[in-house]
Motif scaffolding. Structure first.
Motif, PDB file in Angstrom:
ATOM      1  N   PRO A   1       0.831  -1.213   0.000  1.00 42.68           N
ATOM      2  CA  PRO A   1       0.000   0.000   0.000  1.00 42.68           C
ATOM      3  C   PRO A   1       0.862   1.258   0.000  1.00 42.68           C
ATOM      4  N   LYS A   2       0.214   2.372  -0.321  1.00 46.17           N
ATOM      5  CA  LYS A   2       0.889   3.666  -0.315  1.00 46.17           C
ATOM      6  C   LYS A   2       0.155   4.605   0.636  1.00 46.17           C
ATOM      7  N   VAL A   3       0.894   5.515   1.202  1.00 45.87           N
ATOM      8  CA  VAL A   3       0.289   6.513   2.077  1.00 45.87           C
ATOM      9  C   VAL A   3      -0.754   7.304   1.284  1.00 45.87           C
ATOM     10  N   GLY A   4      -1.910   7.473   1.886  1.00 42.66           N
ATOM     11  CA  GLY A   4      -2.998   8.186   1.236  1.00 42.66           C
ATOM     12  C   GLY A   4      -4.034   7.274   0.614  1.00 42.66           C
ATOM     13  N   GLN A   5      -3.683   5.999   0.381  1.00 46.31           N
ATOM     14  CA  GLN A   5      -4.647   5.077  -0.216  1.00 46.31           C
ATOM     15  C   GLN A   5      -5.751   4.719   0.775  1.00 46.31           C
TER      16      GLN A   5
END
Length: 387
Positions: A112-116
């Motif tokens: 995952p990525k930050v903000g998702q």
């Protein structure tokens, strides 16, 4: 003159009360339709609208709830899915303000990525069932009375087959937690679909029937299992699936092939469950709805939507239960009151083993106490294992 005015006022007030009462009953009947009867089959993957990743570090994720997400703060095991990947959250949770830090294992896809945004899922084992459980699975089709019923079959060495029946608007993946247990114990397992599920035919009524019609699809799954070599059957019913199992045991001649039953948060009394949810969610300022309002609402629902309240109460007559049953229920269940399971134990004390899981939500007893849940199921089914 004064008497005339008083009569006029009383008539007006009475009219308003009657109109309010009738309107409230009509509204509640519509609410019952949308919340309990309307078909909305669960998708293969949940919507990404539960939490947001606000920070990431090796093996951990910092998450913020989107709206009310009490399970984010609970010490339980949950699956998590985001665009492009899926994973699993461990039980520990460190809370700082509105941010929760939890151990994260990525099981498939990209990290995952930050903000998702992401979805939390108590079924835990997400994605492809064979990859999720690490055991072979076959896509099979059970011939049902309304048409083909897709199912997952997990072959095993034993001659007792375990058939899992999920709950209202659920999916087969809800059953993977149980299948992980029983398959490791050597039992073949079948995760079935039934009418109104994705890939299956709709019930002619267009609604969920809480076992009145769905039991025929379970009978089809039992026939399929017997044709595949099953000598006996264990039925697992989750939530509404518990009512479907009860209806099958009550109505099918194949019930004699069932050796044991496992019920998790069983919906065995639709009236009790509806009253519980209405009192809990719709009228928080009142202890409970007035009995005449409930009675009228149910009569309207019977007329408008064909609800047979007597037929959906499996506690009024429990002669359907003739084999040992393990009944598991979380005492923080917001959908099915634990009192239903308690009552079944009271009515069938010699057959029912009842286990309460403190703090567990709906169908989340495994999530909050995996080790205990696993031990209970293993011990309950041990007498059926082939030597």
């Amino acid at each position: 003159m004064v008497l005339s005015v008083v009569r006029s006022v009383l008539a007006s007030v009475t009219g308003l009360v009657v109109a309010f009462f009738a309107g409230s009953c009509w509204y509640l009947a519509g609410k019952l339709r949308s919340e309990a009867l309307t078909v909305g089959p669960g998708p293969a993957m949940p919507a990404y609208d539960d939490v947001q990743f606000v920070g990431l570090s090796p093996g951990q994720a910092q998450l913020r709830a989107v709206g009310d997400q009490p399970r984010l703060f609970k010490a339980g095991l949950y699956g998590i899915a985001w665009p492009g990947g899926i994973g699993q959250l461990s039980a520990s949770a460190a809370v700082s303000g509105d941010v929760v830090t939890r151990p994260l294992t990525v099981t498939s896809g990209s990290a995952p990525k930050v903000g998702q945004l992401a979805a939390l899922d108590p079924s835990f084992f997400l994605g492809d069932p064979e990859a999720a459980l690490g055991i072979p699975v076959q896509d099979v089709v059970v011939p049902g009375p309304l048409g083909p019923l897709p199912a997952w079959y997990f072959p095993g060495q034993d001659s007792t087959f375990v058939i899992g029946v999920h709950g209202q608007n659920g999916t087969r993946k809800d059953l993977l937690r149980m299948i992980d247990i029983v398959h490791r114990a050597g039992f073949p397992a079948l995760a079935v679909t039934y009418r109104n599920d994705l890939g299956a035919a709709r019930d002619p009524s267009g609604y969920h029937r809480y076992g009145q019609t769905e039991w025929e699809d379970v009978a089809a799954a039992v026939r399929w299992s017997l044709a595949e070599g099953a000598r006996s059957i264990v039925l697992v019913g989750q939530s509404m699936g518990g009512g479907i199992v009860a209806a099958f045991l009550d109505r099918s001649p194949l019930a004699a092939r069932v050796a044991r039953v496992v019920l998790d948060a069983p919906m065995l009394d639709l009236h009790a469950a509806v009253c519980y949810q209405v009192d809990r969610h719709l009228v928080p300022m009142m202890r409970r709805l007035p009995a005449p309002l409930v009675w009228t609402t149910e009569r309207i629902a019977s007329t408008r939507f064909g609800v047979d309240w007597a037929a959906t109460s499996y506690l009024d007559d429990t002669t359907w239960l003739k084999v040992p049953a393990l009944v598991i229920h979380g005492d923080d269940d917001p959908r099915v009151p634990v009192s239903i399971s308690v009552r079944l134990k009271e009515l069938k004390p010699s057959l029912v083993t009842f286990e309460r899981f403190p703090g567990a939500g709906h169908l989340e007893s495994w999530n909050t106490g995996r080790s205990r849940y696993t031990s209970l199921v293993e011990a309950f089914l041990a007498p059926l294992r082939r030597a």
